[in-house]
Design a protein around this motif. Structure first.
Motif, PDB file in Angstrom:
ATOM      1  N   PRO A 160     102.330  53.302  65.654  1.00  0.00           N
ATOM      2  CA  PRO A 160     102.173  54.204  66.876  1.00  0.00           C
ATOM      3  C   PRO A 160     102.519  55.717  66.664  1.00  0.00           C
ATOM      4  N   ASP A 161     103.864  55.722  65.933  1.00  0.00           N
ATOM      5  CA  ASP A 161     104.298  56.932  65.660  1.00  0.00           C
ATOM      6  C   ASP A 161     103.424  57.685  64.591  1.00  0.00           C
ATOM      7  N   ASP A 162     102.892  56.983  63.560  1.00  0.00           N
ATOM      8  CA  ASP A 162     102.161  57.669  62.653  1.00  0.00           C
ATOM      9  C   ASP A 162     100.714  58.018  63.189  1.00  0.00           C
ATOM     10  N   VAL A 163     100.084  57.305  64.235  1.00  0.00           N
ATOM     11  CA  VAL A 163      99.068  57.931  64.922  1.00  0.00           C
ATOM     12  C   VAL A 163      99.207  59.104  65.523  1.00  0.00           C
ATOM     13  N   LEU A 201      95.465  55.071  70.302  1.00  0.00           N
ATOM     14  CA  LEU A 201      94.104  55.473  69.968  1.00  0.00           C
ATOM     15  C   LEU A 201      93.158  55.449  71.059  1.00  0.00           C
ATOM     16  N   THR A 202      93.384  54.422  72.029  1.00  0.00           N
ATOM     17  CA  THR A 202      92.649  54.314  73.072  1.00  0.00           C
ATOM     18  C   THR A 202      92.832  55.258  74.164  1.00  0.00           C
ATOM     19  N   ARG A 203      94.087  55.614  74.398  1.00  0.00           N
ATOM     20  CA  ARG A 203      94.450  56.587  75.239  1.00  0.00           C
ATOM     21  C   ARG A 203      93.910  58.052  74.843  1.00  0.00           C
ATOM     22  N   LEU A 204      94.129  58.375  73.457  1.00  0.00           N
ATOM     23  CA  LEU A 204      93.332  59.305  73.086  1.00  0.00           C
ATOM     24  C   LEU A 204      91.860  59.702  72.812  1.00  0.00           C
ATOM     25  N   ARG A 205      91.158  58.630  72.631  1.00  0.00           N
ATOM     26  CA  ARG A 205      89.744  58.901  72.956  1.00  0.00           C
ATOM     27  C   ARG A 205      89.374  58.548  74.367  1.00  0.00           C
TER      28      ARG A 205
END
Length: 327
Positions: free
Chosen positions: A8-11, A111-115
């Protein structure tokens, strides 16, 4: 050759929201042109655990890049109380289309929140008034954060109106964003009169019953049959844009009035991909617009593409030998 592990931190460290928005927009355009492959989302129902698994694969051939991947995501409602785990967790496998080598294994939850935020921003770019400066957020959870971050990239947001049944959630949101925006907690009725509104709740009875004269609404909460945030009197008179016909009529914001016969094909202006591809017009006149978002696998793959490229360039993540290379 090794696979890149991105936690998660890397994302988060590999995310440039503007780039994610542009990639998701390119993915929608490719979808509209027929340059994607996206099989229907498949489900494994685990009623004995009050949960399910969902698989979401996709391939995208955009103008200057291509990408493939699959998101494996769950929804287990009892996890927080019984196992001290999140209700929803996701894992993304990002692969090289030419060789099928798994280039990266990513945290799929962030990633889901971002997209999802990026999809709302793309819809806002094409459907909201160009001079919009106020954003209304119905629901002040984690997704509201990403909605603001993304939408403020495509419109000059100055004032943010927030409504939530939890006062502490509104207060936390104000503390997080009050230095950058004029944030005010208020009623749903006032929130829904903003220039742009994003709804991110799981309700099954409409809670938004009115909107501003030219409001654009991003309906993001409905992702299952029976979920319904926006009142029928708004939907039956608004210009409706959807992300995918099958998903939206089955489980999107329009699914309840669709099942009741209040909406049909003639009420759908078009799919967002067709607008991005230039085959359908975006906002051309005054009035309320609604984007019905159910979430597409192409969005996940597009976001993973941006994150992987940034992480590779900047040395973020951990490489490991996931696949043997002996032939």
């Amino acid at each position: 050759m090794e696979t890149l592990l991105l936690d998660p931190d890397d994302v988060t460290a590999s995310t440039e929201m503007g780039e994610v928005i542009d990639a998701v927009e390119s993915a929608f355009g490719a979808y509209g042109r027929g340059d994607t492959q996206m099989p229907a989302k498949s489900y494994i129902d685990l009623a004995q655990y009050n949960g399910d698994f969902r698989s979401m694969p996709a391939y995208i051939h955009a103008d200057d890049w291509e990408a493939a991947g699959i998101k494996w995501v769950n929804s287990h409602a009892d996890n927080p109380d019984n196992h001290d785990l999140p209700t929803v967790m996701g894992t993304m496998i990002y692969s090289d289309p030419e060789t099928a080598f798994p280039l990266a294994l990513l945290d799929g939850t962030g990633l889901t929140r971002l997209r999802t935020g990026a999809a709302a921003a793309v819809a806002t770019r094409y459907l909201a008034p160009e001079d919009a400066t106020t954003l209304g957020l119905v629901g002040a959870g984690i997704q509201a954060d990403t909605q603001l971050e993304a939408i403020s990239q495509v419109r000059d947001i100055q004032e943010v109106l927030v409504s939530d049944v939890r006062d502490e959630a509104i207060q936390a949101f104000k503390e997080a964003f009050g230095d950058e925006f004029d944030v005010r907690g208020t009623s749903i009725a006032e929130t829904a009169r903003a220039d742009i509104v994003s709804t991110t709740t799981p309700v099954r009875e409409p809670i938004v019953h009115e909107a501003g004269e030219n409001t654009h609404i991003n309906a993001m909460g409905a992702d299952a049959p029976g979920k319904h945030e926006i009142a029928d009197e708004i939907l039956t008179t608004a210009t409706i844009v959807i992300d995918d016909y099958e998903q939206c009529t089955h489980s999107g914001e329009i699914n309840v009035p669709w099942e009741a016969g209040l909406l049909d094909d003639s009420d759908i202006h078009g799919e967002l991909g067709d607008i991005v591809a230039g085959d359908v017009t975006g906002r051309t006149s005054d009035g309320v617009t609604v984007f019905d978002s159910t979430g597409l696998a192409i969005q996940d793959v597009a976001a993973a593409h941006v994150i992987y490229e940034h992480a590779s360039e900047h040395g973020i993540g951990t490489e490991f030998a996931l696949v043997g290379t002996d032939t």
